[in-house]
Scaffold this active site. Structure first.
Site, PDB file in Angstrom:
ATOM      1  N   GLY A 158       0.860  -0.924   0.055  1.00  8.55           N
ATOM      2  CA  GLY A 158      -0.074   0.075  -0.091  1.00  8.55           C
ATOM      3  C   GLY A 158       0.808   1.366   0.058  1.00  8.55           C
ATOM      4  CG  MET A 217       5.064   6.140   1.322  1.00 12.48           C
ATOM      5  SD  MET A 217       6.038   7.566   0.875  1.00 12.48           S
ATOM      6  CE  MET A 217       6.791   8.224   1.980  1.00 12.48           C
ATOM      7  N   GLY A 273      -0.079   2.447   7.167  1.00 18.39           N
ATOM      8  CA  GLY A 273      -0.138   1.392   8.145  1.00 18.39           C
ATOM      9  C   GLY A 273       0.391   0.062   7.975  1.00 18.39           C
ATOM     10  CE  LYS A 274       3.956   0.443   2.808  1.00 20.09           C
ATOM     11  NZ  LYS A 274       3.191   1.920   3.016  1.00 20.09           N
ATOM     12  CB  SER A 275       5.684   0.297   9.809  1.00 17.75           C
ATOM     13  OG  SER A 275       6.206   0.610   8.969  1.00 17.75           O
ATOM     14  CD  GLU A 288      10.023   1.593   4.461  1.00 20.77           C
ATOM     15  OE1 GLU A 288       9.729   1.622   3.360  1.00 20.77           O
ATOM     16  OE2 GLU A 288       9.413   2.279   5.409  1.00 20.77           O
ATOM     17  CD  GLN A 315       9.473   0.470  -0.212  1.00 16.48           C
ATOM     18  OE1 GLN A 315       9.175  -0.560   0.375  1.00 16.48           O
ATOM     19  NE2 GLN A 315       9.425   1.731   0.537  1.00 16.48           N
ATOM     20  CB  CYS A 371      -7.680   9.416  -3.930  1.00 19.13           C
ATOM     21  SG  CYS A 371      -8.085  10.971  -4.730  1.00 19.13           S
ATOM     22  CB  CYS A 400      -6.107  14.174  -4.998  1.00 19.70           C
ATOM     23  SG  CYS A 400      -7.691  14.607  -4.833  1.00 19.70           S
TER      24      CYS A 400
HETATM   25  P1  ADP Z   1       3.413   2.921   6.441  1.00 15.31           P
HETATM   26  O1  ADP Z   1       4.305   2.047   6.920  1.00 15.31           O
HETATM   27  O2  ADP Z   1       2.303   2.203   5.384  1.00 15.31           O
HETATM   28  O3  ADP Z   1       4.162   4.137   5.881  1.00 15.31           O
HETATM   29  P2  ADP Z   1       2.980   3.504   9.147  1.00 15.31           P
HETATM   30  O4  ADP Z   1       2.571   2.379   9.883  1.00 15.31           O
HETATM   31  O5  ADP Z   1       4.109   4.051   9.313  1.00 15.31           O
HETATM   32  O6  ADP Z   1       2.537   3.476   7.596  1.00 15.31           O
HETATM   33  O7  ADP Z   1       2.038   4.882   9.657  1.00 15.31           O
HETATM   34  C1  ADP Z   1       0.564   4.873   9.776  1.00 15.31           C
HETATM   35  C2  ADP Z   1       0.091   5.993  10.328  1.00 15.31           C
HETATM   36  O8  ADP Z   1       0.503   7.086   9.866  1.00 15.31           O
HETATM   37  C3  ADP Z   1      -1.244   6.071  10.826  1.00 15.31           C
HETATM   38  O9  ADP Z   1      -1.793   5.280  11.854  1.00 15.31           O
HETATM   39  C4  ADP Z   1      -1.744   7.520  10.884  1.00 15.31           C
HETATM   40  O10 ADP Z   1      -1.465   7.748  12.273  1.00 15.31           O
HETATM   41  C5  ADP Z   1      -0.367   8.129  10.111  1.00 15.31           C
HETATM   42  N1  ADP Z   1      -0.783   9.055   9.020  1.00 15.31           N
HETATM   43  C6  ADP Z   1      -0.043   9.974   8.740  1.00 15.31           C
HETATM   44  N2  ADP Z   1      -0.851  10.593   7.530  1.00 15.31           N
HETATM   45  C7  ADP Z   1      -1.883   9.698   7.356  1.00 15.31           C
HETATM   46  C8  ADP Z   1      -2.560   9.696   6.146  1.00 15.31           C
HETATM   47  N3  ADP Z   1      -2.683  10.780   5.115  1.00 15.31           N
HETATM   48  N4  ADP Z   1      -3.796   8.699   6.101  1.00 15.31           N
HETATM   49  C9  ADP Z   1      -3.637   7.740   7.088  1.00 15.31           C
HETATM   50  N5  ADP Z   1      -2.627   7.635   8.123  1.00 15.31           N
HETATM   51  C10 ADP Z   1      -1.803   8.710   8.121  1.00 15.31           C
HETATM   52 ZN    ZN Z   2      -8.494  12.580  -3.227  1.00 14.65          ZN
END
Ligand code: ADP
Ligand code: ZN
Length: 212
Positions: free
Chosen positions: A19, A21, A24-26, A94, A96, A188, A191
Site C-alpha cells: 500500500g 506511505m 499503516g504497513k509498518s 520497506e 521495495q 487518491c 488528486c
Molecule cells: P506505512 O508503513 O504504510 O508508511 P505507518 O504504519 O508508518 O505507515 O504509519 C501509519 C500511520 O500514519 C497511521 O496510523 C496514521 O497515524 C499516520 N498517518 C499520517 N498521515 C496519514 C494519512 N494521510 N492517512 C492515514 N494515516 C496517516
Molecule cells: Zn483525493
C-alpha cells in the site's frame, strides 16, 4: 484481515502487506510480529534503510517483556547472512528498496518452512510498480493492500504524491531520491499529480489558444 489465516500445518508461506506511505504497513507488520512473539515463535525482523528518512529502526515488545529489534539492512544477502538457524518467522519492512533477489530469498525461506512477512510500498511516486514488490505479490500466499487517507479529499489514498518545493514532482524525476528535500503526501488517484514533460508542452498551446 487475511493475516489471521493460518497456514502452519502446511509449512512456510509468504504474506505481503502493501500500500501507499502512511497506510499503516509498518503498524500491521509490528502487530503480526507481536502476535508471533506471543505465540512464542522465534522471530527476526529486518528493515531496509536505503533511504535515511525511513531509518526509524524500531523494536517490538510483547506484554510478557520479550522484545525483537528490527535489524537495518542494505541487501537481501545481509538478511540471509543474519538468519539464525532456529528462526520460524522472518519479517522484512520497506522491501521495495531491496534488490530483486529478495524474491528468491523469500521463496527459499518459505520453502524451508518459515513464515515470511513482507511489507512494502507497491507503487512509486508515479503510481507505477516499485522494485520487486510486483514479484513478491505474485509469489505470496496472502496479500493485503492497505490505504491511507487522501490529504486533499478524504477518500482512500492509493498513491504517493511526491512534492518538491511544494509542487508535484515530474514523471522523470528519479524513483528513489536519497536524502533530498522532497516530501510525500498520501492521495487518491484523482488528486494524484505527476506532470510529464510532454504534457507540459501539450498544455501550453491549449492554454495559449484559450486566452486568445
Ligand atoms: P506505512 O508503513 O504504510 O508508511 P505507518 O504504519 O508508518 O505507515 O504509519 C501509519 C500511520 O500514519 C497511521 O496510523 C496514521 O497515524 C499516520 N498517518 C499520517 N498521515 C496519514 C494519512 N494521510 N492517512 C492515514 N494515516 C496517516
Ligand atoms: Zn483525493
Amino acid at each position: 484481515m487475511n493475516s489471521d489465516l493460518h497456514f502452519s500445518r502446511s509449512g512456510g508461506w509468504i504474506e505481503v502487506i502493501c500500500g501507499v506511505m502512511f497506510s499503516g504497513k509498518s503498524e500491521e507488520l509490528i502487530r503480526r510480529v507481536r502476535r508471533a512473539i506471543i505465540a512464542r515463535r522465534k522471530v527476526q525482523v529486518f528493515k531496509s534503510h536505503l533511504d535515511e528518512r525511513y531509518a526509524g529502526i524500531y523494536h517490538i515488545s510483547s506484554h510478557d517483556g520479550r522484545t525483537v529489534q528490527a535489524v537495518p539492512v542494505d541487501t537481501p544477502e545481509q538478511i540471509a547472512r543474519g538468519l539464525e538457524p532456529d528462526t520460524q518467522v522472518v519479517a522484512i519492512d520497506e522491501a521495495q528498496f531491496l534488490d530483486p533477489s529478495v524474491v528468491a530469498l523469500a521463496t527459499s525461506l518459505a520453502d524451508r518452512g518459515i513464515r515470511v512477512i513482507v511489507a512494502g510500498t507497491d507503487t512509486d511516486f508515479r503510481g507505477e510498480p516499485f522494485g520487486a514488490m510486483p514479484q513478491l505479490l505474485a509469489v505470496a500466499e496472502v496479500v493485503d493492500k492497505l490505504h491511507a487517507i487522501c490529504v486533499r479529499c478524504g477518500n482512500p489514498a492509493s498513491r504517493n504524491q511526491r512534492l518538491i518545493g511544494g509542487r508535484p514532482a515530474r514523471y522523470d524525476s528519479p524513483t528513489i531520491m536519497v536524502g533530498s528535500a522532497e516530501t510525500y503526501e498520501a492521495r487518491c488517484r484523482s488528486c494524484h499529480s505527476v506532470p510529464r514533460r510532454d504534457e507540459e508542452q501539450l498544455v501550453m498551446p491549449a492554454v495559449a489558444t484559450m486566452s486568445t
